[in-house]
Every structure is written in structure tokens, then in C-alpha cells.
Design a protein around this motif. Structure first.
Motif, PDB file in Angstrom:
ATOM      1  N   GLU A  26      34.060  37.309  35.464  1.00  0.00           N
ATOM      2  CA  GLU A  26      33.944  36.445  34.289  1.00  0.00           C
ATOM      3  C   GLU A  26      33.846  37.295  33.023  1.00  0.00           C
ATOM      4  N   ARG A  27      33.055  38.366  33.081  1.00  0.00           N
ATOM      5  CA  ARG A  27      32.921  39.269  31.928  1.00  0.00           C
ATOM      6  C   ARG A  27      34.276  39.876  31.564  1.00  0.00           C
ATOM      7  N   LEU A  28      35.034  40.272  32.565  1.00  0.00           N
ATOM      8  CA  LEU A  28      36.349  40.871  32.319  1.00  0.00           C
ATOM      9  C   LEU A  28      37.326  39.864  31.719  1.00  0.00           C
ATOM     10  N   THR A  33      39.979  41.675  29.214  1.00  0.00           N
ATOM     11  CA  THR A  33      40.560  42.656  30.133  1.00  0.00           C
ATOM     12  C   THR A  33      41.577  41.939  31.021  1.00  0.00           C
ATOM     13  N   PHE A  34      41.192  40.741  31.498  1.00  0.00           N
ATOM     14  CA  PHE A  34      42.130  39.833  32.165  1.00  0.00           C
ATOM     15  C   PHE A  34      42.403  38.691  31.202  1.00  0.00           C
ATOM     16  N   LYS A  35      43.660  38.491  30.843  1.00  0.00           N
ATOM     17  CA  LYS A  35      44.026  37.446  29.885  1.00  0.00           C
ATOM     18  C   LYS A  35      44.596  36.228  30.603  1.00  0.00           C
ATOM     19  N   GLU A  36      44.662  35.125  29.885  1.00  0.00           N
ATOM     20  CA  GLU A  36      45.232  33.899  30.448  1.00  0.00           C
ATOM     21  C   GLU A  36      46.630  34.177  30.997  1.00  0.00           C
ATOM     22  N   LEU A  69      38.118  29.031  35.102  1.00  0.00           N
ATOM     23  CA  LEU A  69      38.555  30.341  34.625  1.00  0.00           C
ATOM     24  C   LEU A  69      39.722  30.919  35.419  1.00  0.00           C
ATOM     25  N   VAL A  70      39.912  30.447  36.648  1.00  0.00           N
ATOM     26  CA  VAL A  70      41.052  30.910  37.438  1.00  0.00           C
ATOM     27  C   VAL A  70      41.667  29.729  38.185  1.00  0.00           C
ATOM     28  N   LYS A  77      49.129  34.641  44.029  1.00  0.00           N
ATOM     29  CA  LYS A  77      48.006  35.382  43.473  1.00  0.00           C
ATOM     30  C   LYS A  77      47.141  34.466  42.606  1.00  0.00           C
ATOM     31  N   THR A  78      45.853  34.731  42.611  1.00  0.00           N
ATOM     32  CA  THR A  78      44.937  33.981  41.753  1.00  0.00           C
ATOM     33  C   THR A  78      45.166  34.392  40.308  1.00  0.00           C
ATOM     34  N   ARG A  79      45.320  33.398  39.425  1.00  0.00           N
ATOM     35  CA  ARG A  79      45.635  33.702  38.027  1.00  0.00           C
ATOM     36  C   ARG A  79      44.545  33.186  37.098  1.00  0.00           C
ATOM     37  N   VAL A  80      44.389  33.889  35.988  1.00  0.00           N
ATOM     38  CA  VAL A  80      43.421  33.507  34.963  1.00  0.00           C
ATOM     39  C   VAL A  80      43.957  32.283  34.215  1.00  0.00           C
ATOM     40  N   THR A  81      43.102  31.298  34.016  1.00  0.00           N
ATOM     41  CA  THR A  81      43.502  30.085  33.302  1.00  0.00           C
ATOM     42  C   THR A  81      42.559  29.844  32.133  1.00  0.00           C
TER      43      THR A  81
END
Length: 234
Positions: A26-28, A33-36, A69-70, A77-81
Motif C-alpha cells: 500500500e505504501r508503494l 512506486t507502483f502506479k495505476e 487498490l488492486v 497479473k495483479t494490477r494497481v487500480t
């Protein structure tokens, strides 16, 4: 080295491994660091990075999905949302329904709805356009036509109120209202509320006329009267 006052020390809290992984990912995400749209590392890579087992990684990903968040899809693959109001509120649904089973809390939810809608209708009466009035007129006619059909009346009743909220052009407000009203409706007795449909129609007509006239004070009075009637019969 001596410690003079051991009573002032707080013991270390035990943290579940999955909670630790959840918070770190979550912090990343929050620091970009991980974008949508980014794909997260594989489960195996996350296991190695955090030195935890597969169950902890999977539970962490489920936690992140519940927070909006994902997105987890089988075989992908699990993606950031990007989290939205609906995602957050859907996570609260079970808690809300549980609270609504209690009379005191149910009344508090009805009061919350009243405060919410009164604030909205005042603003709607100030900023509505002719196009907004036309849309609300259609929503009203649809509602009046369904007074004898419980399910369809509820659908068009919600649509009428949502059309008022849409005047403010704020999708988050619409999401909050839609969740709140769905929770309240699920807690109601259909036999009791079916008898109130004709009265609600009369109230809706007066609410519409107040918004059409661009009169926020009158609009507030009519909405307050309408929701007082709902609360008194809940």
C-alpha cells in the motif's frame, strides 16, 4: 545500560505477516512506486521480497483488492487500480446492514440521509439549469407512473433522488447516496412502505416544483417534510 522505568515501555505488537505485506505494498502504491495500471510482481517475487509464504502474499493481495487498490483476475497479473467511492462503500455494506438491524442505528442512518439530502437539494435549487429541470421532470413522471408497482416504484424513487444529486455533477455524492439508500431499503418492510408511495409521489411533485422555481428555502422545506415522513414510518 539500565532502564530506569520499565512501566513506561510498551511491548511490541504482534503483526500478522499478511498485514505487514499489505501495508508495505500500500505504501508503494501511495508513493507512486507502483502506479495505476502497473502490474505487481508475481506471487513468487513478492514471497522472496518480503521473506514470507504464499498464504501471506495471497491474503495481502485480497486485502488490497478490498481496499480498491488492486484488481485480481484469474490467469493475469495483479494490477494497481484507482480506488473509488463505490469500492470503499461496498466494503462497508455488511457492517451497515448489521447496524440497520438495530432500531437506534437505523434511525441514525435515516437522519444521516436527511442531513445529506437537505444540503444537496439547497445547492441543486441554486445551480439547476433548464436541462436539469427537464431531466428531473422525466424522472418524476417515471416515478409517478409506478406507484402501484413496489419494485419499480423503488427503482424510480431512487432515480428521482439521484437525478437531483446529479445536478451537482459530483459522482462521489451519487455513489454515497446510492449505497446509503440501498442499505436503508434492504432494512425496510415492503408492506409498510407500499402504503406510503402515493404520499411520496405528492412530496416529489412539490420537491420538483421548488427546484424548478430555483427556491432553495422552499426546496429544503419540502425535502425535510418528505424525509421526516419517511423517518416517522421507518
Amino acid at each position: 545500560m539500565s532502564i530506569p522505568n520499565t512501566s513506561a515501555l510498551k511491548p511490541l505488537k504482534k503483526v500478522k505477516l499478511s498485514d505487514f505485506v499489505t501495508e508495505e505494498i500500500e505504501r508503494l502504491i501511495l508513493d507512486n512506486t507502483f502506479k495505476e495500471g502497473d502490474a505487481l510482481p508475481s506471487e513468487r517475487e513478492l514471497m522472496a521480497a518480503f521473506n514470507v509464504g504464499r498464504p501471506s502474499v495471497r491474503e495481502a493481495l485480497q486485502n488490497l483488492a478490498q481496499r480498491g487498490l488492486v484488481e485480481i483476475k484469474s490467469g493475469e497479473k495483479t494490477r494497481v487500480t484507482k480506488p473509488c467511492a463505490k469500492t470503499i462503500l461496498s466494503g462497508l455494506s455488511g457492517i451497515a446492514i448489521g447496524l440497520l438491524a438495530q432500531d437506534k442505528e437505523k434511525l441514525q442512518f435515516e437522519h444521516l440521509r436527511q442531513l445529506f439530502e437537505i444540503a444537496i437539494i439547497r445547492e441543486a435549487a441554486k445551480v439547476r439549469t433548464e436541462e436539469d429541470v427537464e431531466k428531473l421532470s422525466v424522472a418524476l413522471e417515471n416515478n409517478l407512473a409506478q406507484v402501484e408497482n413496489y419494485d419499480r416504484f423503488i427503482e424510480t424513487d431512487i432515480a428521482f433522488h439521484l437525478t437531483i444529486i446529479d445536478i451537482l455533477n459530483n459522482p462521489m455524492l451519487a455513489s454515497i447516496y446510492e449505497s446509503l439508500i440501498q442499505w436503508l431499503i434492504r432494512s425496510r418492510n415492503p408492506d409498510t412502505f407500499a402504503e406510503l408511495h402515493q404520499i411520496s409521489c405528492e412530496h416529489h411533485v412539490r420537491i420538483f416544483e421548488a427546484i424548478k422555481a430555483g427556491d432553495p428555502d422552499r426546496a429544503e422545506d419540502e425535502m425535510r417534510h418528505h424525509l421526516d415522513n419517511v423517518m416517522n414510518n421507518s
